[in-house]
Design a protein around this motif. Structure first.
Motif, PDB file in Angstrom:
ATOM      1  N   SER A  64      44.530  37.317  34.360  1.00  0.00           N
ATOM      2  CA  SER A  64      45.217  37.915  33.214  1.00  0.00           C
ATOM      3  C   SER A  64      45.339  36.936  32.050  1.00  0.00           C
ATOM      4  O   SER A  64      45.477  37.350  30.906  1.00  0.00           O
TER       5      SER A  64
ATOM      6  N   ASN B  52      42.963  35.143  30.850  1.00  0.00           N
ATOM      7  CA  ASN B  52      41.722  35.158  30.067  1.00  0.00           C
ATOM      8  C   ASN B  52      41.239  36.557  29.730  1.00  0.00           C
ATOM      9  O   ASN B  52      40.181  36.710  29.135  1.00  0.00           O
ATOM     10  N   SER B  53      41.983  37.562  30.091  1.00  0.00           N
ATOM     11  CA  SER B  53      41.518  38.932  29.925  1.00  0.00           C
ATOM     12  C   SER B  53      42.203  39.624  28.750  1.00  0.00           C
ATOM     13  O   SER B  53      43.362  39.367  28.450  1.00  0.00           O
ATOM     14  N   LYS B  54      41.453  40.508  28.119  1.00  0.00           N
ATOM     15  CA  LYS B  54      42.021  41.319  27.041  1.00  0.00           C
ATOM     16  C   LYS B  54      42.650  42.595  27.583  1.00  0.00           C
ATOM     17  O   LYS B  54      43.458  43.215  26.923  1.00  0.00           O
ATOM     18  N   SER B  55      42.254  42.982  28.790  1.00  0.00           N
ATOM     19  CA  SER B  55      42.749  44.220  29.373  1.00  0.00           C
ATOM     20  C   SER B  55      43.589  43.910  30.614  1.00  0.00           C
ATOM     21  O   SER B  55      43.062  43.735  31.705  1.00  0.00           O
TER      22      SER B  55
END
Length: 98
Positions: free
Chosen positions: A30, A32-35
């Protein structure tokens, strides 16, 4: 197949695994994630699938092997793991000191 036992086993494995590796993986992903929703759904799905497979495999083994054998195999496995952890930990500590 005893559905009550299956459900109880699944719930027990599910609850015991909640704060385990899946939580650490979800936190790492989470960052490094956009979603965030995709990370959550992926981690939840993986946990559900792993729990389901564990319960099904355990139920299958319990149908094939006698309970006494399963307990003996588990006890031997835990004892071997404990001995290896203690033995190799002591060896690695001594080799680092030298």
């Amino acid at each position: 197949m005893d559905w009550n036992l299956l459900g109880l086993s699944f719930a027990t494995v599910f609850l015991s695994e909640l704060g385990d590796k899946s939580q650490l993986a979800a936190i790492a992903l989470s960052g490094n994630s956009k979603s965030l929703r995709a990370v959550f759904l992926g981690a939840a799905s993986a946990l559900l699938l792993a729990s389901f497979l564990g319960v099904m495999l355990g139920e299958g083994v319990s149908q094939i092997l006698p309970t006494r054998w399963v307990k003996a195999i588990a006890a031997i496995g835990f004892a071997v793991t404990a001995i290896r952890l203690l033995w190799f930990e002591a060896d690695s500590t001594q080799s680092e000191e030298a």
